[in-house]
Design a protein around this motif. Sequence first.
Motif, PDB file in Angstrom:
ATOM      1  N   SER A 429       2.388  12.292  22.224  1.00 38.57           N
ATOM      2  CA  SER A 429       1.982  13.665  22.559  1.00 38.57           C
ATOM      3  C   SER A 429       2.226  14.647  21.420  1.00 38.57           C
ATOM      4  CB  SER A 429       2.740  14.128  23.809  1.00 38.57           C
ATOM      5  OG  SER A 429       4.144  14.108  23.579  1.00 38.57           O
ATOM      6  N   ALA A 430       2.832  14.152  20.341  1.00 42.01           N
ATOM      7  CA  ALA A 430       3.105  15.030  19.203  1.00 42.01           C
ATOM      8  C   ALA A 430       1.807  15.400  18.491  1.00 42.01           C
ATOM      9  CB  ALA A 430       4.056  14.333  18.226  1.00 42.01           C
ATOM     10  N   PRO A 431       1.792  16.480  17.720  1.00 38.99           N
ATOM     11  CA  PRO A 431       0.589  16.838  16.948  1.00 38.99           C
ATOM     12  C   PRO A 431       0.151  15.686  16.056  1.00 38.99           C
ATOM     13  CG  PRO A 431       2.179  18.629  16.899  1.00 38.99           C
ATOM     14  CD  PRO A 431       2.873  17.477  17.556  1.00 38.99           C
ATOM     15  N   VAL A 432      -1.154  15.644  15.787  1.00 40.25           N
ATOM     16  CA  VAL A 432      -1.739  14.506  15.084  1.00 40.25           C
ATOM     17  C   VAL A 432      -1.076  14.273  13.729  1.00 40.25           C
ATOM     18  CG1 VAL A 432      -3.844  13.615  14.013  1.00 40.25           C
ATOM     19  CG2 VAL A 432      -3.948  14.693  16.255  1.00 40.25           C
ATOM     20  N   LEU A 433      -0.922  15.327  12.960  1.00 38.63           N
ATOM     21  CA  LEU A 433      -0.348  15.159  11.620  1.00 38.63           C
ATOM     22  C   LEU A 433       1.102  14.697  11.668  1.00 38.63           C
ATOM     23  CD1 LEU A 433      -1.840  18.143   9.573  1.00 38.63           C
ATOM     24  CD2 LEU A 433      -2.448  15.709   9.490  1.00 38.63           C
ATOM     25  N   LYS A 434       1.835  15.135  12.664  1.00 40.66           N
ATOM     26  CA  LYS A 434       3.221  14.684  12.784  1.00 40.66           C
ATOM     27  C   LYS A 434       3.274  13.243  13.265  1.00 40.66           C
ATOM     28  CE  LYS A 434       7.652  15.723  14.962  1.00 40.66           C
ATOM     29  NZ  LYS A 434       8.397  16.619  15.886  1.00 40.66           N
ATOM     30  N   ARG A 435       2.417  12.931  14.236  1.00 44.18           N
ATOM     31  CA  ARG A 435       2.436  11.578  14.808  1.00 44.18           C
ATOM     32  C   ARG A 435       1.883  10.547  13.844  1.00 44.18           C
ATOM     33  NH1 ARG A 435       2.395   7.127  15.809  1.00 44.18           N
ATOM     34  NH2 ARG A 435       2.131   5.992  17.777  1.00 44.18           N
ATOM     35  N   TYR A 436       0.803  10.873  13.135  1.00 42.94           N
ATOM     36  CA  TYR A 436       0.125   9.880  12.301  1.00 42.94           C
ATOM     37  C   TYR A 436       0.130  10.221  10.811  1.00 42.94           C
ATOM     38  CZ  TYR A 436      -1.768   8.058  16.694  1.00 42.94           C
ATOM     39  OH  TYR A 436      -1.910   7.515  17.951  1.00 42.94           O
ATOM     40  N   GLY A 437       0.834  11.263  10.424  1.00 44.01           N
ATOM     41  CA  GLY A 437       0.771  11.710   9.037  1.00 44.01           C
ATOM     42  C   GLY A 437       1.126  10.634   8.037  1.00 44.01           C
ATOM     43  N   ILE A 438       2.254   9.955   8.234  1.00 43.73           N
ATOM     44  CA  ILE A 438       2.679   8.916   7.290  1.00 43.73           C
ATOM     45  C   ILE A 438       1.689   7.755   7.299  1.00 43.73           C
ATOM     46  CG2 ILE A 438       4.486   7.258   6.742  1.00 43.73           C
ATOM     47  CD1 ILE A 438       6.513   9.207   7.888  1.00 43.73           C
ATOM     48  N   LEU A 439       1.241   7.354   8.492  1.00 43.43           N
ATOM     49  CA  LEU A 439       0.284   6.242   8.602  1.00 43.43           C
ATOM     50  C   LEU A 439      -1.027   6.593   7.894  1.00 43.43           C
ATOM     51  CD1 LEU A 439      -0.314   3.445   9.857  1.00 43.43           C
ATOM     52  CD2 LEU A 439      -1.250   4.656  11.841  1.00 43.43           C
ATOM     53  N   ILE A 440      -1.500   7.803   8.098  1.00 42.98           N
ATOM     54  CA  ILE A 440      -2.739   8.227   7.436  1.00 42.98           C
ATOM     55  C   ILE A 440      -2.566   8.201   5.924  1.00 42.98           C
ATOM     56  CG2 ILE A 440      -4.289  10.178   7.057  1.00 42.98           C
ATOM     57  CD1 ILE A 440      -3.843  10.967   9.980  1.00 42.98           C
ATOM     58  N   GLY A 441      -1.422   8.713   5.442  1.00 42.07           N
ATOM     59  CA  GLY A 441      -1.182   8.725   4.000  1.00 42.07           C
ATOM     60  C   GLY A 441      -1.178   7.329   3.401  1.00 42.07           C
ATOM     61  N   LEU A 442      -0.486   6.392   4.051  1.00 35.83           N
ATOM     62  CA  LEU A 442      -0.451   5.016   3.555  1.00 35.83           C
ATOM     63  C   LEU A 442      -1.839   4.374   3.568  1.00 35.83           C
ATOM     64  CD1 LEU A 442       2.840   3.770   5.270  1.00 35.83           C
ATOM     65  CD2 LEU A 442       2.490   4.213   2.841  1.00 35.83           C
ATOM     66  N   CYS A 443      -2.587   4.598   4.639  1.00 33.32           N
ATOM     67  CA  CYS A 443      -3.929   4.004   4.741  1.00 33.32           C
ATOM     68  C   CYS A 443      -4.887   4.619   3.724  1.00 33.32           C
ATOM     69  CB  CYS A 443      -4.474   4.180   6.161  1.00 33.32           C
ATOM     70  SG  CYS A 443      -3.643   3.155   7.395  1.00 33.32           S
ATOM     71  N   VAL A 444      -4.725   5.898   3.448  1.00 31.47           N
ATOM     72  CA  VAL A 444      -5.575   6.535   2.431  1.00 31.47           C
ATOM     73  C   VAL A 444      -5.314   5.923   1.059  1.00 31.47           C
ATOM     74  CG1 VAL A 444      -5.943   8.687   1.163  1.00 31.47           C
ATOM     75  CG2 VAL A 444      -5.929   8.701   3.657  1.00 31.47           C
ATOM     76  N   VAL A 445      -4.051   5.678   0.735  1.00 32.52           N
ATOM     77  CA  VAL A 445      -3.715   5.074  -0.557  1.00 32.52           C
ATOM     78  C   VAL A 445      -4.290   3.665  -0.648  1.00 32.52           C
ATOM     79  CG1 VAL A 445      -1.828   4.237  -1.989  1.00 32.52           C
ATOM     80  CG2 VAL A 445      -1.648   6.471  -0.880  1.00 32.52           C
ATOM     81  N   VAL A 446      -4.041   2.855   0.382  1.00 35.23           N
ATOM     82  CA  VAL A 446      -4.546   1.472   0.374  1.00 35.23           C
ATOM     83  C   VAL A 446      -6.070   1.464   0.393  1.00 35.23           C
ATOM     84  CG1 VAL A 446      -4.617  -0.693   1.654  1.00 35.23           C
ATOM     85  CG2 VAL A 446      -2.473   0.565   1.468  1.00 35.23           C
ATOM     86  N   GLY A 447      -6.663   2.312   1.240  1.00 35.18           N
ATOM     87  CA  GLY A 447      -8.119   2.368   1.300  1.00 35.18           C
ATOM     88  C   GLY A 447      -8.740   2.816  -0.014  1.00 35.18           C
ATOM     89  N   GLY A 448      -8.070   3.747  -0.703  1.00 42.58           N
ATOM     90  CA  GLY A 448      -8.570   4.178  -2.007  1.00 42.58           C
ATOM     91  C   GLY A 448      -8.536   3.059  -3.032  1.00 42.58           C
ATOM     92  N   LEU A 449      -7.434   2.300  -3.049  1.00 46.77           N
ATOM     93  CA  LEU A 449      -7.336   1.154  -3.961  1.00 46.77           C
ATOM     94  C   LEU A 449      -8.370   0.097  -3.623  1.00 46.77           C
ATOM     95  CD1 LEU A 449      -3.447   0.834  -4.178  1.00 46.77           C
ATOM     96  CD2 LEU A 449      -4.992   1.696  -5.948  1.00 46.77           C
ATOM     97  N   PHE A 450      -8.543  -0.172  -2.336  1.00 52.01           N
ATOM     98  CA  PHE A 450      -9.555  -1.141  -1.900  1.00 52.01           C
ATOM     99  C   PHE A 450     -10.952  -0.692  -2.338  1.00 52.01           C
ATOM    100  CE2 PHE A 450      -7.368  -3.340   1.974  1.00 52.01           C
ATOM    101  CZ  PHE A 450      -6.492  -3.957   1.101  1.00 52.01           C
ATOM    102  N   SER A 451     -11.244   0.585  -2.136  1.00 52.28           N
ATOM    103  CA  SER A 451     -12.580   1.104  -2.475  1.00 52.28           C
ATOM    104  C   SER A 451     -12.841   0.997  -3.973  1.00 52.28           C
ATOM    105  CB  SER A 451     -12.719   2.554  -2.012  1.00 52.28           C
ATOM    106  OG  SER A 451     -12.551   2.658  -0.613  1.00 52.28           O
ATOM    107  N   PHE A 452     -11.854   1.357  -4.775  1.00 53.66           N
ATOM    108  CA  PHE A 452     -12.009   1.268  -6.226  1.00 53.66           C
ATOM    109  C   PHE A 452     -12.272  -0.177  -6.646  1.00 53.66           C
ATOM    110  CE2 PHE A 452     -10.101   0.481 -10.403  1.00 53.66           C
ATOM    111  CZ  PHE A 452     -10.839   1.363 -11.188  1.00 53.66           C
ATOM    112  N   ARG A 453     -11.502  -1.113  -6.071  1.00 56.27           N
ATOM    113  CA  ARG A 453     -11.698  -2.531  -6.415  1.00 56.27           C
ATOM    114  C   ARG A 453     -13.073  -3.021  -5.969  1.00 56.27           C
ATOM    115  NH1 ARG A 453     -12.320  -6.251  -8.971  1.00 56.27           N
ATOM    116  NH2 ARG A 453     -11.238  -8.263  -9.006  1.00 56.27           N
ATOM    117  N   THR A 454     -13.537  -2.539  -4.838  1.00 59.85           N
ATOM    118  CA  THR A 454     -14.855  -2.938  -4.340  1.00 59.85           C
ATOM    119  C   THR A 454     -15.967  -2.465  -5.266  1.00 59.85           C
ATOM    120  OG1 THR A 454     -14.144  -2.962  -2.021  1.00 59.85           O
ATOM    121  CG2 THR A 454     -16.491  -2.678  -2.441  1.00 59.85           C
ATOM    122  N   VAL A 455     -15.923  -1.187  -5.645  1.00 63.40           N
ATOM    123  CA  VAL A 455     -16.970  -0.633  -6.504  1.00 63.40           C
ATOM    124  C   VAL A 455     -16.989  -1.340  -7.856  1.00 63.40           C
ATOM    125  CG1 VAL A 455     -17.735   1.447  -7.703  1.00 63.40           C
ATOM    126  CG2 VAL A 455     -16.950   1.596  -5.336  1.00 63.40           C
TER     127      VAL A 455
END
Length: 640
Positions: A429-455
């Motif tokens: 029930s916590a705000p989205v950024l508080k509840r998922y902020g760390i998870l979003i940050g980690l996924c953005v980093v991994v997703g960015g690395l994945f995307s760069f490797r894909t391109v």
Amino acid sequence: MSKKNQSSSSQKPLIRPTPNGGTKPTPRPVTAASRPAASPTKQTPQTAPEPLTPRPIQWPWALLVAVAGFALYANTFNHGLALDDIAAITQNLFVQKGIEGIPDLLKTEFWHFSNISLGYYRPLALITFALEKEYFNGDPHISHMINGGIYALTGLFLVVLLQKWLPGRTVLTTLIALLFMAHPLHTEVVANIKSRDEMLSFLFITLVMLTYWKYLETQQKGWIVFSAFWMYLTYLSKESSLVGLGLIVIMQYTFAKRNFFQSLISIWPYLVVTALFFWQKKEMIGTLSGNPPVDWANYPYALENTKFLTTFKFFAQYARLLIFPLHLSYDYSYNVIPSGKLSDWETLLGLFSFGGLAWLAWKGFWQRSLWGFGLTWMFITMTPGLGFVLFRGGILAERFLYSPILGFVIAAVAGLDLLLAKRLDLSDSAPVLKRYGILIGLCVVVGGLFSFRTVVRNEDWKDNFTLFNSGLDYASNSCQVNRHVANEWINKCAEEKDPKQKRFYFNKAIYHLQRSTEIYPGFGEAFFSIAYSYQKLIPNRDSAVYFYKQAIRASSNYAPAYNNLGVIYQNERRYHLASYFYNMSMMVNPAYQDGRNNWEGLKKQLGLDVKILPDSLKNEAVLPGAPAPTAVPALRFPVR
């Protein structure tokens, strides 16, 4: 003691007469306060479970993932044909007929024109290639755009399906879909036109589960018919879609909260479709399994009898590629991954990790946990890839991980989310950024690395020359990679006019071909390419004859070597030898057209049809040293 308890203890049981004249206590009526109320479902069992509550779809997130998937492969739209595209499209005569060839595509194996029988019946992808030939003249740029569009649709429907499974968890479903789409291992499938069969298979199985979920929401049986239709298209795309049956079961058990038995028996309509498809396959191509060749380059673990242990070594390799998709290659032929042994640490790592993750998947699945579902999905969809080495002794391929990546990403994201929620005491029930902020940050980093490797990886699939040379980075010990690279230098040498540059290309080709035969001394195709180089590029008659005979000794069923020997002898007016070797090329491979054409021309011209050489010429014949059949390669150099 309370009055209530006193009253209860002072009451006497009622006495009523029995038929035999005796008496027995009459049971006192039981009130609602004295026992739980009986469940209505137990009193009147229902024949079917209640419909699921419809779950809303948030289309903007689905469109976001679709656009991201399309954009990731935009730099492939100017690519040409590479690797198996040539055999599946340009060398497939039925595809080249356009719409006219579709009836024939429905009646032939996938690799029909490669002169091998692997038992693959996948007409749907070939039909799309025929349509592109009809309407776009087989323009590879259009084909790559269509692959990008199919991939975008995959992302769109995947998000919709995840939202049905996990209502109200938009952040989690979007992160899972984005990581799946960005994973670099998908490059082999999306950037290679031929691998459209893999993409269509996954897209249709997604639609199978989505339409079946619609049935669970509405209980309208028409949705089952619609879902069964998608299942049929899934099978027409790729036979390994059989694993979809298990995916439907685990979906119902985990997310629809049905018991396992209900989930299992509910797939009977798909079993009917499965039986009809395999009946159609048998009727159309006459086989269910084919007659795959057993050669060292592509099926080494069958010849070394190490299939079982190598399966676990492959599991360790697949786990590495899922987590760290860095060292990628289009080919893992002999001897990139040596056979698995109990003394090999990688085999032991694969064995223990397989057992540990399988136990976690079993435990998590029965708990209906999201991470358990992800691991179970990964194991089910990894079955064809692991089965390829376990039952056929085949080699590793990155495309076998196209579907397992989803299970891996689900398990990883769900496990990480659960860990963060427990350690940081995060509430849903916590705000989205508080509840998922760390998870979003980690996924953005991994997703960015994945995307760069894909391109970056996409550029390797520009054409054969670029792709094959990229294989030298991480698979330089592959006999196939070295042969493929050499063949590209042969093509450049054949087109070059400058003698100095021509000699440079020739030396490059010979170097990689010799390297290929060092890795695999029985590689007939590599000896053939050496012989061809000495026959057509920098002529040396004796070397050409010697290496053609080496090719035959290594691969006795390699028809082009017999044919090209016949060409050499015919040019020397040694017509008996020429006729004999043309006959041999037809005998080892009746479908080899070049040998048949040359034999017919010589017979028409001179009336010769030599099947047994006279004693005076027997010393020039070839005694094969390796009678085991080998595959005729898609890329060869026919000499008429």
